[in-house]
Enzyme design. Sequence first.
Site, short mmCIF file in Angstrom:
data_model
loop_
_atom_site.label_atom_id
_atom_site.label_comp_id
_atom_site.label_asym_id
_atom_site.label_seq_id
_atom_site.Cartn_x
_atom_site.Cartn_y
_atom_site.Cartn_z
N ASP A 145 -1.48 -0.91 5.85
CA ASP A 145 -1.74 -0.38 7.20
C ASP A 145 -3.23 -0.22 7.48
OD1 ASP A 145 -1.90 1.89 5.36
OD2 ASP A 145 -2.08 3.11 7.17
N ASP A 182 0.86 -1.17 0.00
CA ASP A 182 0.00 0.00 0.00
C ASP A 182 0.91 1.23 0.00
OD1 ASP A 182 -2.40 1.59 0.42
OD2 ASP A 182 -1.74 1.77 2.49
N ASP A 211 -0.15 5.08 0.99
CA ASP A 211 -0.37 6.00 2.12
C ASP A 211 -0.38 5.23 3.44
OD1 ASP A 211 -1.38 8.70 0.69
OD2 ASP A 211 -2.21 6.97 -0.37
#
Length: 222
Positions: free
Chosen positions: A170, A12, A14
Amino acid sequence: MHLTTPRAILFDLDGTLADTAPDLTGAMNRLRVARGLPPTPYETLRPVASAGARGLIGAAFGLQPGDEEYEELRVAFLDNYASALAQDSQLFDGVPALLESLRGLGLAWGIVTNKAARFTDPLVPLIGLQQAGCVVSGDTTPHAKPHPAPLLEAASRLGMRPGDCWYVGDDLRDIQAGQAAGMATIAAAWGYCGDAPPVTWNADAVADSPMQLIELIRRLSS
């Protein structure tokens, strides 16, 4: 899924590779100030930065998709963000060493994000991620995460089977997308992580730092 030696690591963007919250929250708070409202505290907005406009508008204005004014706010927020993509965004500590370690181990790596290509394409080189083997944005395929389509597209672009890839993210939806794609999943606990603790996501492993992820990969690759 039992962790096996990967051939590729997908990330991922961001909150996993890059700390983009300063610019995302800045764009949101410029929107509040323009409407005569005080800025929302950074500590309130940062945990939802991985959820993009939906999460940030929810935290800053208490609105969700479908609510009156939501779409107007979303468009204005994205325009604000597009005008200042990388003023304060940077890679998390340890990420450059992580990516260098992957290169040394001969492992491919790529990016799978729900951020639209309008933002991803200019941002990736600005923050030093131009060596990614592939970049799949939220509008690259007909579906965004937690649908597996973007991850399957990334594996295809790297010439890998999904089962040879790990997905690191996250947010709970990252883990859900990875599982749906048949990939091993790693929760990036150094990221934003939202409201639910990463240990509750049923990922195959939880890494508290990029260095822990390096160590995990090295153990399996040795």
